[in-house]
Design an enzyme around this catalytic site. Structure first.
Site, PDB file in Angstrom:
ATOM      1  CD  GLN A 179       4.204  -4.361 -19.643  1.00 19.94           C
ATOM      2  OE1 GLN A 179       4.642  -3.683 -20.568  1.00 19.94           O
ATOM      3  NE2 GLN A 179       3.965  -5.660 -19.752  1.00 19.94           N
ATOM      4  CB  CYS A 180       5.439   2.302 -15.017  1.00 19.34           C
ATOM      5  SG  CYS A 180       6.331   3.748 -14.422  1.00 19.34           S
ATOM      6  N   GLY A 181       7.681   1.252 -12.987  1.00 17.75           N
ATOM      7  CA  GLY A 181       8.077   1.177 -11.590  1.00 17.75           C
ATOM      8  C   GLY A 181       7.136   1.924 -10.661  1.00 17.75           C
TER       9      GLY A 181
END
Length: 173
Positions: free
Chosen positions: A52-54
């Site tokens: 769930q990271c950029g």
């Protein structure tokens, strides 16, 4: 016989050197374990990841890097971590997410700590040897065939960047 002994000694030394820096056992996301010592003599790119990271889109680049160089010996090891509070709740969710969204088939560990007092011994050893500690997700550590740290890169360095591919190609020659 002398040649056979020489070959055995060379393999043993490569394995011993690799074990010195990187002979670490990780729990595998597929069950069982992944022992980096099994990859002695091969370059290994170790990347702490999060779903769930950029930077999660870098999974595509990691898989492409693995596809390009795996037949030449490169191993790309993804190490999911929730140390930055951006990983899914379970290894099963991470595995499903990566298979559905990125068709990953590279080796992957279970969710693992990469920083602080609970950091996996691999990351503690890298920090001790180089001073490098992941400051965010998708930090990269390239281990050479002899087990030494060849390079470290932060999140902004893409897996297929010239810096990383150049270092990998130099090791594969």
């Amino acid at each position: 016989m002398k040649l056979l002994c020489s070959i055995f000694l060379s393999l043993w030394m490569a394995t011993a050197a690799f074990a010195g820096m990187s002979g670490h056992v990780f729990p595998s996301i597929d069950g069982g374990t992944l022992n980096t010592g099994d990859w002695a003599g091969q370059p290994v790119l170790v990347v702490n990841t999060a779903s769930q990271c950029g930077f999660t889109g870098q999974y595509d680049g990691l898989q492409a890097l693995y596809d390009t160089y795996r037949d030449q010996g490169l191993v790309v090891l993804a190490v999911p971590s929730d140390d930055f509070r951006q990983e899914l709740g379970s290894a099963e969710e991470v595995k499903e997410f990566c298979e559905l969204n990125f068709a990953l088939d590279l080796p992957m560990t279970d969710i693992t700590h990469v920083k602080g007092t609970k950091a996996h011994p691999f990351y503690r050893d890298v920090a001790e040897v180089t001073g490098f500690t992941p400051r965010w997700n998708f930090n990269k550590v390239l281990i050479g065939p002899e087990g030494d740290v060849i390079g470290t890169w932060g999140s902004a360095t893409k897996p297929q960047s010239a810096k990383i591919t150049g270092a990998i190609e130099a090791l594969l020659q």
